[in-house]
Scaffold this motif. Structure first.
Motif, PDB file in Angstrom:
ATOM      1  N   PRO A 126      46.362  28.201  30.108  1.00 52.83           N
ATOM      2  CA  PRO A 126      46.127  26.758  30.317  1.00 52.83           C
ATOM      3  C   PRO A 126      46.777  26.274  31.606  1.00 52.83           C
ATOM      4  CG  PRO A 126      46.910  27.206  28.075  1.00 52.83           C
ATOM      5  CD  PRO A 126      47.093  28.477  28.858  1.00 52.83           C
ATOM      6  N   GLY A 127      46.192  25.230  32.158  1.00 51.06           N
ATOM      7  CA  GLY A 127      46.761  24.601  33.350  1.00 51.06           C
ATOM      8  C   GLY A 127      46.155  25.060  34.647  1.00 51.06           C
ATOM      9  N   GLY A 128      45.793  26.344  34.759  1.00 49.24           N
ATOM     10  CA  GLY A 128      45.128  26.853  35.942  1.00 49.24           C
ATOM     11  C   GLY A 128      46.027  27.160  37.115  1.00 49.24           C
ATOM     12  N   ILE A 129      47.377  27.092  36.950  1.00 47.41           N
ATOM     13  CA  ILE A 129      48.265  27.356  38.086  1.00 47.41           C
ATOM     14  C   ILE A 129      49.380  28.330  37.734  1.00 47.41           C
ATOM     15  CG2 ILE A 129      47.836  25.109  39.143  1.00 47.41           C
ATOM     16  CD1 ILE A 129      50.598  24.252  38.056  1.00 47.41           C
ATOM     17  N   LEU A 130      49.443  28.776  36.482  1.00 47.02           N
ATOM     18  CA  LEU A 130      50.570  29.618  36.080  1.00 47.02           C
ATOM     19  C   LEU A 130      50.557  30.957  36.813  1.00 47.02           C
ATOM     20  CD1 LEU A 130      50.719  28.919  32.249  1.00 47.02           C
ATOM     21  CD2 LEU A 130      51.996  27.851  34.105  1.00 47.02           C
TER      22      LEU A 130
END
Length: 391
Positions: A126-130
């Motif tokens: 989730p989030g797309g930046i991890l």
């Protein structure tokens, strides 16, 4: 979060008449609120993506979406892998140029592997930046300079966003699209708003202490210039950013053809720009959410059908995930390599006569195995696990 007790040397402690200080007790609460805020933003972004997708499927149905997914064949998968390989290699090259400009070492081969792994984690979590967070921390630790490692990833991503903004503004102003008239009308206002934001940022920096203000501003500007605008890095960063953006646009055109859209490339390019801008919003599940909503609206406004827009956006997301799958191979391979490296480390044990040292070494090796077997390590030797809150 549990408050940490203050440690004192053996035989020492706080003075009897020393008044308790409230500040240390409040510090854990502040840290807890920060962690809770990060977790809340992540959960809210995921929930927003679910709501957007649910509303679109409820409003438009699943017919066009399922039809587009059924059209994905071997040719589309191979095209996605090929385009993904080109864009990933170019992105890794851009990252290497930025890191070199900041005077930190980044070999090209590991850069490609780490970039693939970051893309896969961005798409899977989730989030797309991890994935980018993990890439930044791991490179910074392996290079011995965490701050510059993080700055290199930030500047590398900023270069891509600058390329999208410049090309997107030109495409939306020139090519026919549902928002061309609105963009032309809003362009002067956007320029004024940008100037106002810049003035506010400069005013905030001017309120700092003179020495600190000059040092921080000079450091930030020097690093941005060295990483993006220097004679050694600038041309390569600009070229790679343009080619990476062209690869993303080509992937969108492929997705449109797979989903059954017969619109021309000139019509699809500004719609793709809108979809790419929507993907940058932190309200998605691996990219899904705002992209589908914006693409459905753009296709509907262009007379191509909102359902067709949802199908194109979902097919684009699936093909992008397929293009990132080599990152899963990198992830598993490095995890397995860490596991295989453990027995060779245990074999080098101390002499049996030193029983105490042997026990201590075995305990340390056992702890190292427990940590190194986790695949999302932030340590360059795949040691300590990394979570979003720890970063």
């Amino acid at each position: 979060m549990t408050a940490r007790a203050t440690a004192y040397p053996a035989g020492a402690g706080p003075a009897d008449d020393e008044a308790p200080a409230p500040a240390p007790a409040a510090t854990p609460a502040v840290g807890s609120r920060r962690l809770d805020g990060r977790a809340l933003r992540t959960h809210l972004g995921t929930a927003a993506g679910v709501v957007i997708l649910g509303a679109l499927l409820w409003r438009l149905g699943t017919g066009a979406l399922l039809d587009g997914l059924r059209r994905i064949d071997t040719g589309a998968v191979l095209a996605a892998l090929g385009i993904g390989a080109v864009t990933t290699v170019l992105s890794a090259w851009r990252w290497q140029l930025v890191a070199r400009g900041l005077r930190i070492r980044l070999p090209f081969g590991p850069a490609v592997a780490d970039y693939y792994r970051a893309l896969f984690l961005n798409a899977a979590l989730p989030g797309g930046i991890l994935g980018d967070v993990h890439r930044a921390v791991r490179h910074g630790q392996s290079a011995g300079d965490l701050r510059r490692g993080v700055k290199a990833v930030v500047l590398e991503r900023v270069a891509g966003q600058i390329a999208l903004a410049v090309f997107g503004a030109a495409a939306l102003l020139v090519l026919p699209s549902p928002v061309r008239d609105d963009v032309r009308a809003a362009a002067p206002l956007a320029a004024l708003a940008g100037a106002g934001i810049l003035a506010v940022v400069l005013a905030v920096r001017m309120n700092r202490a003179p020495g600190r203000r000059r040092t921080a501003l000079r450091t930030s500007l020097d690093e941005a210039r060295q990483g993006l605008l220097s004679r050694q890095a600038g041309p390569g960063v600009a070229l790679s950013s343009a080619l990476v953006l062209a690869g993303h646009l080509a992937m969108f055109v492929v997705a449109a053809r797979v989903a059954g859209s017969a619109a021309s490339v000139a019509v699809l390019v500004p719609l793709a720009v809108l979809a790419l801008v929507a993907m940058g919003l932190p309200l998605n599940i691996g990219g899904f959410g705002p992209r589908e909503g914006v693409t459905a609206w753009a296709f509907g406004a262009a007379g191509l059908g909102a359902g067709s827009g949802v199908a194109v956006a979902v097919v684009y997301g699936v093909l992008s995930f397929v293009a990132s799958l080599p990152g899963a191979v990198v992830l598993v391979a490095r995890w397995y390599a860490g596991l295989r490296g453990y027995p060779r480390t245990v074999a080098a044990s101390p002499p049996p006569s030193d029983a105490v040292n042997s026990a201590n070494t075995a305990e340390k090796e056992s702890a190292r195995l427990a940590s190194s077997s986790f695949p999302f390590s932030a340590d360059p030797r795949e040691g300590r696990p990394m979570t979003p809150d720890s970063v």
